[in-house]
Structures are given as structure tokens and as C-alpha cells.
Design a protein around this motif. Structure first.
Motif, PDB file in Angstrom:
ATOM      1  N   ARG B 206       0.812  -1.208   0.000  1.00  0.00           N
ATOM      2  CA  ARG B 206       0.000   0.000   0.000  1.00  0.00           C
ATOM      3  C   ARG B 206       0.851   1.266   0.000  1.00  0.00           C
ATOM      4  NH1 ARG B 206      -5.139  -0.647   1.999  1.00  0.00           N
ATOM      5  NH2 ARG B 206      -5.425   1.451   1.195  1.00  0.00           N
ATOM      6  N   GLY B 547      -8.432 -12.296   8.987  1.00  0.00           N
ATOM      7  CA  GLY B 547      -8.115 -12.003   7.595  1.00  0.00           C
ATOM      8  C   GLY B 547      -8.063 -10.517   7.309  1.00  0.00           C
ATOM      9  N   ALA B 548      -8.970  -9.755   7.938  1.00  0.00           N
ATOM     10  CA  ALA B 548      -9.022  -8.317   7.680  1.00  0.00           C
ATOM     11  C   ALA B 548      -7.742  -7.618   8.144  1.00  0.00           C
ATOM     12  CB  ALA B 548     -10.235  -7.707   8.377  1.00  0.00           C
ATOM     13  N   THR B 551      -5.316  -8.608   4.835  1.00  0.00           N
ATOM     14  CA  THR B 551      -5.659  -8.458   3.415  1.00  0.00           C
ATOM     15  C   THR B 551      -5.621  -7.012   2.943  1.00  0.00           C
ATOM     16  OG1 THR B 551      -8.003  -8.392   3.997  1.00  0.00           O
ATOM     17  CG2 THR B 551      -7.121 -10.511   3.295  1.00  0.00           C
ATOM     18  N   ASN B 552      -5.824  -6.070   3.849  1.00  0.00           N
ATOM     19  CA  ASN B 552      -5.820  -4.675   3.414  1.00  0.00           C
ATOM     20  C   ASN B 552      -4.433  -4.067   3.369  1.00  0.00           C
ATOM     21  OD1 ASN B 552      -8.076  -3.087   2.524  1.00  0.00           O
ATOM     22  ND2 ASN B 552      -9.126  -3.924   4.303  1.00  0.00           N
ATOM     23  N   ARG B 555      -2.393  -5.005  -2.336  1.00  0.00           N
ATOM     24  CA  ARG B 555      -3.332  -5.134  -3.436  1.00  0.00           C
ATOM     25  C   ARG B 555      -2.722  -6.096  -4.455  1.00  0.00           C
ATOM     26  NH1 ARG B 555      -6.847  -3.438  -0.291  1.00  0.00           N
ATOM     27  NH2 ARG B 555      -7.519  -1.268  -0.248  1.00  0.00           N
TER      28      ARG B 555
END
Lengths: 566, 566
Positions: B206, B547-548, B551-552, B555
Motif C-alpha cells: 500500500r 483475515g481483515a 488483506t488490506n 493489493r
């Protein structure tokens, strides 16, 4: 100790009934090879001799009628749609009280949460199956609200949208089942008895989910968020674009029907149709009970949602400027044809349509020898002209213009530079009042970045001469970083150039297609294989369908207690 | 076509060297049974006869010295730490120019991105291994900055923190490898040749990640975010709490050493130590280049970060009010002992420490017959008194008080109600200037919700008489919804009550422990099995490690081209 589990035999049947399809989707996600659960050909050989006529009849039954939807809090009716094909719609939807829908959604949440991932996914897959049974009706609904041509409406609005929905459900299922439902925890304690715990992990939803639909792709762009939220336990309120209500009204009706049959509250999915300008999305998106928002549409409103719907996790797909970088090609004719098709399809009204084509001013090397800049731009313009020469065939590609703003934009764009190919009126053989146009192709100077670096949504393409490919790459980087992009496309026979553009695409976070000269087009993405948007540039903060698209739609709540048995 | 892949044999060795550990972690995450990669016992039988002394020596070498850290943009030194044990620290850290660190981080990003998940995870696992080699030094660093007792510092600050870091790395690895690196896509085309595409999917980070550490758990709470960001390709800037710099300074030094040895830029991990009150976290968190923020600390500042670091994805663990609901028990003595231990451990300075104990005013059923409310509250207070009776043994549980605000809070809490057990000064046998206190236990009226419904961080517990268990459940719901909680705990022999509390915990999104009477305590969570925080109530917006949480942090960017071969 235990959680109450709803036990509804019918639901277990649903889960089992669709197990093979779910497993197929999970395998496809892991390999990303071609896979599809819903045939994309509207041929009678696939769907039966009467399917198209039956669907047409079902669609026409909605016209000039009250749309049947039995949901709470209805205050009168609204009929906001206007067909780009000039067909009189006058479909009257319930005008819902959003407070009543929110209350009903929250009332329905606990039982849906406790039903568990398998049951919820079974219900979602059954909804897809019922939608598939009505795929022709849906295709006509998409066609006559969005202006898409029929085949595209059937594919993008029907079969492919179903695949994208299935993909989102499968991704949600995978994410939820990454955590086991129960665990036995046994920790050695030297010579003593081990410590033993029994643990339970439950998926809990975030709250009420809001889906804000768009005018051009009401199903394809809305279903993934809708089903990802529903599968993970969140009640969903669907706020369609006033211009494209019917496809989502049918969706909600089918979902409510399946939910009720399966013993769940139909209020887990509800529709909030509104008149133009009511601003219901803003009311709902900022309500404290709404914890998830999925949105497709303008950058301006997407940015507003991200800034103001602070209590929610907001997934946006906004607008961008998609760039094509032409360096060289070993199939000049194929390149021109491929680009022409991409520019023409649905009159450029796709978020993935290329807009700004960068070509070295000195021309390019091709399989047909060196081509000057003029020959390249002429080649693209001529290919568009050839593709759209016959009105009756052209409209099956272009469809109709979704709204007047697009027409005005075409008019404005003419004066930006030199018109290489003018947009012309297409006469639809079956719909006299259809508003259809061919693409406009405009030559812009390299210093006109204010024009070609901004989004001109519609049948508008710019061809721009650049000093060289290095400069083209720099422009691609600049535009994509500043405005975002859903797609990018490069033509080159030079691996070094491909590598450099690939690196640029990674740096600015945009998907890249390379040397498309055949039957794959940059504006198309295949479910289970191609990601749609990256979430890594300003065009979108989310991607269909990566892990981040599903994992934030639920949380895990755990309980644990001592256990005497292993 | 292709992306440049850095090929460093040493790195492949790292990945292979740690493969077994990674696989073990992945399996543990899937089963959530007990698993640990780093022995929690500081015993010489496990770590060797000289390990403790060597670690002590290494720790003391830092005192009154410049901390060696070769990173860009150093402007002088800062020495902000004050030990709760009264030990003179005066460790002088580089005072970094955040702009220089941000520039260096971004310069290092592309090569780290292109190194790929396996290589990055191999490097991260090697860093853990090196940190483990220095686990005694780290334990002393944690002890003397946070005030934890040694064994706790070794476990929570060392071994368990390493396990939590490994868990985050494994979760990130799983999320990244859910998407294949390459795919071949072959779509049948009737009688013609199928459409064939070759596709590449690359994990892209990111941007720069910021980790904002806390005073009490500098490693346990910071490492998961740090390593999750680093493994997914993001350079990490670590902003330690001015009170607990050393554990994270060692972390950064080790990370930079391993990165450099593995042929990567050491600037992928950097430290920004600051003086108290500089506010560097706010400067960094709102910088457009910072796209990820991990924070542990006060609710006030966590809320500020969520509201202002708008360009970033912000993961917060803030404060809450942890509730214990006492309904009945079949082990009254065990219940009291278990609660007393939880209240005493690290003087209640854990975000997971229970605070508000709800007991029916009419008393409860126990294995020793009916106990009045007074007997229950007396039982808990007496168990705390017994546990802390001997100063020398007590301080090995309580550790020291992290700062003066905690002491002031203890003083204020005395006047809130009836003191059942006063907090008293503990004299540490080895550290005369250590500030140590026993827990304060206060009886509050049921209508004093303003007191027991707010967080009183430190060795402060409230016992509250309620009308009945139904009312206790309602209070648990109210407090947790309004203020959040990291943990909740129920004692009951009635399955119906357990079910009701379980449902309440699901509704308000808090983890629940049930009938803890033995060697598991509500304030402890085991890596690979227990989630820490849910992200579903106001105490935290993220969970270790769902998971959250991973995963963020990245990308997927895709490229595709025609392929002539399957």
C-alpha cells in the motif's frame, strides 16, 4: 454452552444442492483459469426455444405497472426510469421509508448471523440460481434501463454478473471458513495434566450493508458487494440508481422470495427506490446502523462517501482515465480492430473503456513496415468507422446513450482538438427513439493534458502524439496516479518496453493488458480469473474480488471454556 | 514480458530454512489448537545456563549509552525513557528526521515489492529468529521500560510476542498466496481455437506503514502490525512510545541487520524515537505517503487517528471496559483465585484485565452453598489480598506501575465507593525505587454506572451488586456497546445463562471466556488459537489475527497477454 443454531432442513438441501458449483468456484479462484457457471450465450440451443420470448414477456409485464415488492414501510410509489431506447417504462416501485427498512434489517440480523456460513451461502447460491432462471428478463431489464445492446446486457448484465456474484460468494465463503467453527486447545503442562480448552469461533456481520447501484451496470457492479455482504451475515439495503431500478428490483424480489422460502426473514434484502435528486444514499450511508457501503459511480460522490460514511467500511469503484500506450506491433490491423471494438462497445460507457491513446509522434514499427503517427491514428479511426458503418449492426455494439450528459460531453469534446472521426447519429432499426451514437475520435496535442488527462465518459477517444515511448510511459504514470484507471493497455514488440510499462503499472497500481489483437478486449474482465480494479489507484478503493473485498464484511467472535476431555 | 525478480541465493536459503516453522504456523492457524514456535519458559534447561546473564549484560550495555542505529536523517539524540523500576536508563536514541525516513522507505519499496512473498516472508522469519536469539535482552528491555515483572516480560514481551508476530506473518503469507503468481486462461470458443491468455498477479504494497507503539506492551502489540506490513511489501516506520523505546529499537536494529545481510535496503524498517510531547505520530500518520497505521493506546488518540489519517488504513487497539458476570459457580474458591490472579497480573495494566464485576445482590449458588453478595465480594477481595500478601512474591506478579497517571487514578478510585481492599505500596526486594502497588477493590452501587462503566486503567476493580443476572447481562451489553471491551468473562452453572451471555457477547461483539477457574486467565490470549480483540466493538477496529488484519495491507496488480500455448 452453545449457540442456538437454526435448523431448517430446506436450507441444508440448498447448501448441498449447490455444493458442486461452490467447489467449482473455489477451485477456479485458486487456479484463475477460465471457468464459468452460467452460460454466456443467449442461444436457444443453450437456454431453450422459448426462453427469449418468455423473458421478453416477463419484462414487458413490468411496464406501466406497480412492481410487486412486499416490504415494510412503503410510502407511495416512484417511477424514475427513462429508457435510452425511448421505450416507455413507467414501472412504479415502492417508495420506501428507510427507517422502516433499517429497523426490519436489524431485527433480521441475529437469526441470519446464527444460521452460519454454510446455510447463508446455500441461500445466496439459490438466489443466483433463481436469478439465472430469469436471466432473459434481467437482460431486457438491463438493456432498456442502461442502454446496453441485448447481447451485452445478457452477458455483462446476466451471465457474467452471475459469475461475478458467485465469485464474491465463494471468496466470502473461503474467508469465513479460514477459521474453524470449533477448536480443542491442549497445552502441555510439564508432568501435570495438560490445560484443555474448548473454543468456538463465530462469524458475526458488521451491521446493515448498503449497496448503491449505478446507471450503466446495475447488476454486474452491484451484485458482488450485495452477495458478499449477505453471505457474511449482513442484511442488505439496495439503493438503485434512479435510471436503472428494474434489474435490482428483480434481484431484491428474488432474494426475498428465496429467503422467505428458506425460513429466513425476507427483510434481509430490501429495495429503496427513489426519485432523482432525493439523496437517499447519503441519508443511508451515514446512518450509524449502516456499517458497509458498496458504491459504483462518479468519483465526486465516491469521494464524498469515503469522507462522510465514517462509521462504515466503504468500497468504491469510481471513475478513471484509461490509457493505451502504442509503441510498436506485429499485427497492425489486429491492433486497430481490437482498439476499435473496445472504443465502440456500449459507446465507451464502460469504466474500463480506453480513452487516451498515446502514440510516438515519429510513428511506430509494425508488421506492415513503419507507420507514421498519422497512419496509426488514421488506422484506429478507420477501424472504428468500418465497425460502425452499418447502423443496424452498429447499434448491436454501441447500444444507446445512457443520458443527456454523455451527449453534451460528445459535443464539447469535438472542439478540444482535431476531429479524426466524428460521432454520428445511429438509427436503430427497431427503436425509433433510441439515442445512439458512434464514437468520436479526436487528435489532441501533447500539451493538452488538461483534456486527455481528465475523464470524458462516453464514446470519446483521444489520440495523442508523444515525443517517444519513454514520454508515453511517463504520461501513463502521471494520469493514472492523478486520476486513477481501471485498465491500461500497451502495444509493443520490444520486451524492454513491456518490462518498463509493466513496472509502471505496478508502481501506479493499474491492471495491464499487453498486445491485445484478437478476441480479448481491454474493457472485459473474466470472473474467477481477472481482477476488476486494483484498489491501488484513485479509480477504486476495492477490487473484485480480492481478500480485502470480503474479509472486512465480518468479524470473528470467540468463546472458550475449560474442557476435561481432549 | 516479465517482472524483474531479484535473485539472492541467501534469501532462498532463508525461506527454506524457516519453511517448517511457517508450515507449522499455517497448520496451527487452520486448526487453532495449541502451538508455539518459541519456548515460553526462561529456564536454563531450555535456553542454556548463561542465557539470562548474557541477556542481562546485553541489556545493561544499552544503559547510559548511544543506541547504535545507522539510519538516515539523524538530528541529535533523545533519551525519553523512565523506568518504573527506578533504574536509570538514559539510553540515547537517534532523533530522526521523519522526512528522510519516508524518502528512504519509498526508495526501498519497489525492490522489496518485487522480491515477492516467499522472499519477504523468509526475511521476516529470519528477523524473528534473530530476535529470539536476543530474547533475554528483549525481556529485560520490556521489563525495565514497561514495569512488567521479569517472567511476564519474557513471556508476553518475548516468546508470546514472537508467536504473535509469526502468526501475523503466516496469516499474511496465506492471504498473499491465495492468489497464484501466474495463470493460464483457456476459454473454449466453439469449433475454433480456444482463447488463451497468460496472466501474472503480483502483490503490491500500500505504501509506507507506520507502527505506533504503546508503553505497556511495546513488542506484543506492535510486532503483529509491523511484520504483517513488512511481509506484504510495505516499508515500516516504527514510532515507539517515549516510555518504551528500547524493545522496539532492538527490533528495528535486528530487522535492519537481517535486511542488509539478505541484500535488501535496511531502510525498509526505521525507528523514529521522540521526546515526550513531540507529536511525531500525528505528523507521520497524516503524511500522504503513509498508507497503513497500526496503533495501540488510548481511545482518544486512536479515535483521532481513525478520523484524521484518512489516506491510510488504520488498525487500532484502544481501551475498553472489561466485564465479569458472576451468576453461579461450581468452584467458588477457584473462581476467586482465578479472578484475583487476573486482577493482580501486571497491576491490571493490561487492556484485557477485567474491571467491572457484576454480582446479583441476592448472592449466588456455589459448590459451597449459597453465598451472599458480601461473601462473594469478600471472597474476591480476600483472594487478591492472599495473592499479594508477601511483597517479594507479589511484585513478581504485579511488576511496577507504568506511570504517575495510574497512581493518581488509584487514588481517585478510592472515593468512588466502599473500599473492599485498599491498594498498598509494595516494596521490591531488588529495586528500592520501583513503584509497585497491590490492586484496589471497590464496591460500587448499581447506579454508579458513570464510574464502573468507564475505563479505570490500572490496579482498580469494581464489584457491583445487580438486581439479578438478567440485569447483569443488560449492563454487560450496555457497557460493551458504549465503551468497548477486549474481554468478557462469565461464571455460571446454568446453561441457559451461558447461552444468554454468549448471545449477548455475539450481539455486542466481544470475546467471551466461560467459568475460568484453573490455569487459564481471561487476560491471556494464545497465539494461533485465541483472537485478541474482535474489531466489532469500540475497543478496537482490528483483531489479532483475522483475515481483515492482513488483506488490506496489499493489493493485487495483474497483467495479461495472449498466449499461443496452453
Amino acid at each position: 454452552m452453545g449457540m442456538t443454531q437454526a435448523t431448517a432442513p430446506a436450507i441444508n438441501d440448498l447448501t448441498a444442492r449447490h455444493r458442486e458449483r461452490l467447489d467449482g468456484a473455489l477451485t477456479a479462484l485458486a487456479t484463475r483459469d477460465y471457468w464459468s457457471a452460467f452460460p454466456e450465450s443467449p442461444s436457444p440451443r443453450v437456454y431453450g426455444e422459448t426462453a427469449a420470448a418468455d423473458g421478453d414477456k416477463a419484462f414487458r409485464a413490468h411496464l406501466d405497472a406497480d412492481f410487486p415488492l412486499d416490504q415494510p414501510g412503503t410510502n407511495g410509489r416512484v417511477a424514475p426510469e427513462r429508457s435510452p431506447y425511448g421505450v416507455e417504462l413507467n414501472i412504479r416501485y415502492p417508495h420506501a421509508d428507510p427507517q422502516a427498512l433499517l429497523r426490519a434489517a436489524l431485527d433480521a440480523l441475529p437469526a441470519w448471523r446464527d444460521a452460519g456460513p454454510d446455510e447463508r451461502v446455500g441461500v445466496c447460491l439459490e438466489i443466483l440460481d433463481r436469478l439465472h432462471q430469469r436471466v432473459f428478463e434481467l437482460a431486457y431489464a438491463v438493456q432498456f434501463t442502461t442502454g446496453q445492446a441485448f447481447v451485452m446486457a445478457f452477458q455483462a448484465g446476466g451471465a457474467h454478473a452471475l459469475d461475478r456474484a458467485l465469485e464474491a460468494i465463494a471468496a466470502a465463503y473461503r474467508a469465513m471458513t479460514d477459521v474453524p467453527r470449533n477448536a480443542h486447545w491442549t497445552k502441555p503442562a510439564g508432568k501435570g495434566d495438560p490445560l484443555r480448552m474448548t473454543k468456538t469461533f463465530q462469524v458475526v456481520p458488521r451491521g446493515v450493508a448498503l449497496v448503491v447501484g449505478c446507471n450503466t451496470f446495475p447488476t454486474w457492479n452491484s451484485w458482488p458487494g450485495l452477495f458478499a455482504s449477505l453471505a457474511t451475515g449482513n442484511p442488505v439495503i439496495v439503493k438503485p440508481h434512479p435510471g436503472a431500478v428494474l434489474p435490482l428490483a428483480i434481484t431484491v424480489a428474488v432474494a426475498r422470495e428465496v429467503l422467505a422460502e428458506a425460513g429466513h426473514s425476507p427483510d434481509l434484502v430490501a429495495l429503496t427506490a427513489e426519485d432523482r435528486g432525493e439523496g437517499l444514499a447519503s441519508v443511508l450511508a451515514t446512518d450509524p446502523r449502516v456499517r458497509l457501503v458498496d458504491y459504483t459511480g462518479s468519483t465526486e460522490y465516491g469521494d464524498w462517501l469515503e469522507a462522510h460514511a465514517r462509521q462504515a467500511t466503504v468500497f468504491t469503484e469510481k471513475a478513471g482515465v484509461n490509457t493505451v500506450l502504442v509503441d510498436s506491433t506485429d499485427d497492425f490491423a489486429g491492433m486497430c480492430r481490437n482498439l476499435a471494438f473496445s472504443l465502440t462497445l456500449y459507446s465507451g460507457q464502460m469504466c474500463t473503456t480506453p480513452q487516451t491513446i498515446l502514440v510516438p509522434a515519429g510513428g511506430i514499427a509494425t508488421d506492415a513496415g513503419h507507420k507514421t503517427f498519422e497512419e496509426v491514428s488514421r488506422g484506429v479511426a478507420d477501424a472504428v468507422a468500418a465497425l460502425t458503418a452499418d447502423d443496424a449492426r452498429a447499434v448491436e455494439l454501441t447500444g444507446a446513450i445512457v443520458n443527456d450528459a454523455v451527449l453534451e460531453r460528445v459535443n464539447s469534446a469535438r472542439s478540444l482538438g482535431t476531429v479524426l472521426l466524428d460521432s454520428r447519429v445511429l438509427h436503430h432499426p427497431n427503436f425509433a427513439d433510441a439515442v445512439a451514437r458512434t464514437p468520436l475520435v479526436v487528435l489532441l496535442d501533447a500539451d493538452a493534458e488538461a483534456a486527455y488527462g481528465a475523464e470524458w465518459f462516453g464514446p470519446i477517444a483521444f489520440i495523442v502524439p508523444t515525443v517517444d515511448t519513454a514520454r508515453s510511459i511517463a504520461i501513463l504514470r502521471d494520469i493514472t496516479s492523478a486520476k486513477g484507471a481501471l485498465t491500461s493497455l500497451v502495444y509493443s514488440t520490444d520486451n524492454k518496453v513491456i518490462d518498463e510499462v509493466t513496472r509502471a503499472a505496478l508502481d501506479v497500481g493499474v491492471h495491464l493488458s499487453i498486445n491485445l489483437t484478437g478476441g480479448v478486449f481491454v474493457n472485459q474482465s473474466a470472473a474467477f480469473s481477472d481482477f476488476h480494479a486494483t484498489g491501488a489507484n484513485p479509480a477504486a478503493n476495492a477490487s473484485l474480488t480480492d481478500g480485502a473485498f470480503v474479509t472486512n464484511r465480518f468479524r470473528i467472535v470467540q468463546s472458550r471454556s475449560h474442557s476435561t476431555t481432549p
